[in-house]
Every structure is written in C-alpha cells, then in structure tokens.
Scaffold this active site. Structure first.
Site, PDB file in Angstrom:
ATOM      1  CE  LYS A 158      -7.170   6.549 -15.064  1.00 56.52           C
ATOM      2  NZ  LYS A 158      -7.162   5.354 -15.674  1.00 56.52           N
TER       3      LYS A 158
HETATM    4  N1  PMP Z   1      -9.056   4.806 -21.751  1.00 60.76           N
HETATM    5  C1  PMP Z   1      -8.927   4.835 -20.982  1.00 60.76           C
HETATM    6  C2  PMP Z   1      -9.969   3.659 -20.418  1.00 60.76           C
HETATM    7  C3  PMP Z   1      -7.829   4.798 -19.908  1.00 60.76           C
HETATM    8  O1  PMP Z   1      -7.868   3.714 -18.769  1.00 60.76           O
HETATM    9  C4  PMP Z   1      -6.792   5.384 -19.803  1.00 60.76           C
HETATM   10  C5  PMP Z   1      -5.994   5.885 -19.469  1.00 60.76           C
HETATM   11  N2  PMP Z   1      -5.934   6.678 -17.893  1.00 60.76           N
HETATM   12  C6  PMP Z   1      -6.717   6.429 -21.278  1.00 60.76           C
HETATM   13  C7  PMP Z   1      -8.190   6.031 -22.334  1.00 60.76           C
HETATM   14  C8  PMP Z   1      -5.848   7.390 -21.665  1.00 60.76           C
HETATM   15  O2  PMP Z   1      -6.176   8.267 -20.725  1.00 60.76           O
HETATM   16  P1  PMP Z   1      -4.912   9.589 -19.814  1.00 60.76           P
HETATM   17  O3  PMP Z   1      -4.202   9.972 -21.356  1.00 60.76           O
HETATM   18  O4  PMP Z   1      -5.514  10.328 -18.939  1.00 60.76           O
HETATM   19  O5  PMP Z   1      -3.770   8.636 -19.694  1.00 60.76           O
END
Ligand code: PMP
Length: 320
Positions: A158
């Site tokens: 991220k």
């Molecule tokens: N893909 C992206 C690009 C994101 O920003 C997110 C949000 N964090 C997700 C997928 C989903 O990830 P998570 O379930 O860990 O929030």
C-alpha cells in the site's frame, strides 16, 4: 469535533492534529515514497464497544510495505496496535472510526532515492464517513488506465505513489457517470477496483485474481475467501480473470476496508446477470456486517476491542 483538535500519534507523542506538521519539501510528498494503511473501527451501539477489524494484520501489511520502501518503523506491530487503541480512547470515539497509519521518507531535501533519507511515522484516527452507498449495487466501468505493474512499482503493497493510478481511474469513472473503476493488468486481465479487490461468481464458484496479478494484498479479500469456504461452503479459486468474464458473471462484488462487501450490478452499462444483488454477495455482506459488530463469536479473534467493558452497577443491598 474539529479535525485540528483530534489527537494523533506523531513523533513518538500524542498531539493535536494541528500540531503534527510536515514541510513542503518532505520527500514522501514530493516523490510518493510513503506507505499507509486504512483500518476501520466499528462502533457497536448496543454493546457500547468499538471494534477494530484485523488491526494486527493491517500493521503487519504495513511492515511489509515498509520493507519494500526501506522504511524503518519506530516500533513493532503490537505497539502500533496499542497506539491506535490509545488514540480511540484519548479522542473518546464512540462512533465508527477510520484509522490512517502513515510511514514515509521525511527528509526535506531534493533528490529522489530510498537510501539515506530520514523516516517518519504517524497514526491519524478520525470519525468514519461512508465511502459510497452500495445498498442498491454499484455501476462500474473498465478503466482506460491500467493497474501499476509489479516491475514498475509494487502494487501488492500500500504505497502512496501507487495511488496516482487509482485517482486517475476513479475520476475518469466518475466523469463518465459510473460509481467505480475496474483496472486491468498490463496484459489485459482483471486486477481490481480503484481502492477495492474484486470477486466474481460463475456457476457457484467464487473467483478472484491471484496476488500475482498486481492487486493489493487485501485484508478484506483474505477474510472473505475464508468466509466463502468455511461459512458458505463455496469453492474459491484465485485465478486470472478475463475482462469478458465480467460480462458473463452471475455476480460481481468489490471488497475492501472502506467499502466492506459492495455488490456491482452493472459493468460497462451491461447488467450483471439480472441487474440485482446476487445471493453470494448478499450472504457475504450480512456475515461481514455481523462479524465487524462483534455478533459472530466464531470470528471474535478478528476484532480488537477498545474500551473496557462497562461494569454493571449492582443494586445496593437493602440494609437490615
Ligand atoms: N485495492 C486497493 C488499491 C486498495 O486501496 C484497497 C483498500 N485498502 C483494497 C484493494 C482493499 O484492501 P483491504 O481489504 O485491505 O482494505
């Protein structure tokens, strides 16, 4: 509550948001050399408790993001969890909360690199606002922007810089009248939404792109895979998905911290199946909702509670 008054964790201390400052030349702001997390705290108005969903897993992902960016965190996952809980208590958040931990290259000097740059770390927690209303299902489009490739910048983590692609795709979709964008990989396979992972259902089998298709390694995604297998007794395959499978799927839904389980009822102006929310999406959304509010004891270990349990007041014994 004014944002400026909210207590945040920065520089090893709890300070009001207005006092947690960075300068204009901060490396992460100029070059996208930072990483972050998005964590939800769910307020249970019946049990008067705030539950953070998979708190430790979020900080463990942050540790991996930091490894990719050669950022040294000032403390371990356990301590970062403790600071988050402390912020909820200091701010007395008795409502839904969104937590944004942020680690970034912090030196205020020109020169793009990862080495020999000072690191900084902060956690901000604010009242949560709904990302979008998906109660009627979302209308999505395939974006003309492609998901960042692992050999361009690692999308599994991220990283702040990666989100320029998400922002371009989201605004393009919005400008064209859609709720959300679906990004393809460079070789044209389905990757994910602008800030969500994606699932489709075909003939009773749940499909989602593998972590090697340039997706963020989503924590909600991993949780839903477990729920599909263990609670709905459905087969789940992590496999490459073609664009045209979006058009013939029985169901499509997004998953993510901000959106939970969000059904998609239209892709590129074509209805998904009959254009209504499907049974798998609905069952998962209900399960997820109950789990996040602490109403499913089997998944209690996915939650971190914040406030000490209220001690019921015993009525005074009548004096003899
Ligand atoms: N893909 C992206 C690009 C994101 O920003 C997110 C949000 N964090 C997700 C997928 C989903 O990830 P998570 O379930 O860990 O929030």
């Amino acid at each position: 509550m004014e944002l400026g008054d909210v207590f945040v964790y920065h520089g090893g201390r709890y300070v009001p948001y207005r006092d947690a400052k960075v300068g204009l030349l901060t490396h992460g702001l100029n070059y996208g050399t930072g990483c972050f997390e998005g964590i939800r705290g769910y307020w249970d108005a019946v049990g008067l408790q705030l539950h953070f969903f998979r708190l430790r897993e979020h900080f463990e992902r942050m540790q991996r993001s930091c490894r990719l960016l050669l950022i040294e965190l000032p403390c371990g996952a356990e301590e970062m969890c403790a600071h988050t809980i402390e912020l909820a208590r200091l701010n007395d958040f008795r409502q839904d909360v969104y937590v944004r931990p942020l680690a970034f290259k912090a030196s205020e000097e020109v020169g793009v690199r990862l080495h020999n740059v000072r690191d900084d770390f902060a956690i901000v927690a604010v009242p949560h606002k709904s990302y979008f209303d998906s109660s009627q299902g979302l209308r999505a489009c395939v974006s003309s922007w492609r998901r960042m490739d692992d050999n361009t910048a690692p999308a599994r983590a991220k990283l702040t810089g990666i989100y320029v692609g998400s922002a371009l795709a989201k605004s393009e979709a919005h400008g064209n009248g859609f709720d959300e964008a679906i990004l393809l990989t460079h070789d044209g396979h389905v990757a994910e939404g602008s800030a969500e992972n994606i699932f489709i259902v075909r003939d009773g089998v749940v499909l989602t792109p593998p972590v090697t298709d340039n997706i963020l390694e989503g924590i909600t995604r991993a949780s839903l895979i477990e729920l599909c297998r263990n609670e709905l007794r459905l087969e789940v395959l992590e496999r490459t998905i073609d664009r045209s499978e979006l058009y013939v799927a029985d169901e499509v839904f997004f998953s993510g911290t901000a959106v939970g389980v969000s059904p998609v009822v239209e892709v590129d102006r074509r209805a998904v199946a009959d254009g209504t929310i499907g049974p798998v999406s609905r069952a998962l959304a209900n399960l997820y909702h109950d789990i996040t509010l602490g109403r499913n004891a089997k998944y209690g270990s996915w939650l971190t509670t914040c406030f000490a349990a209220e001690v019921p007041i015993e009525p005074l014994a009548a004096s003899a």
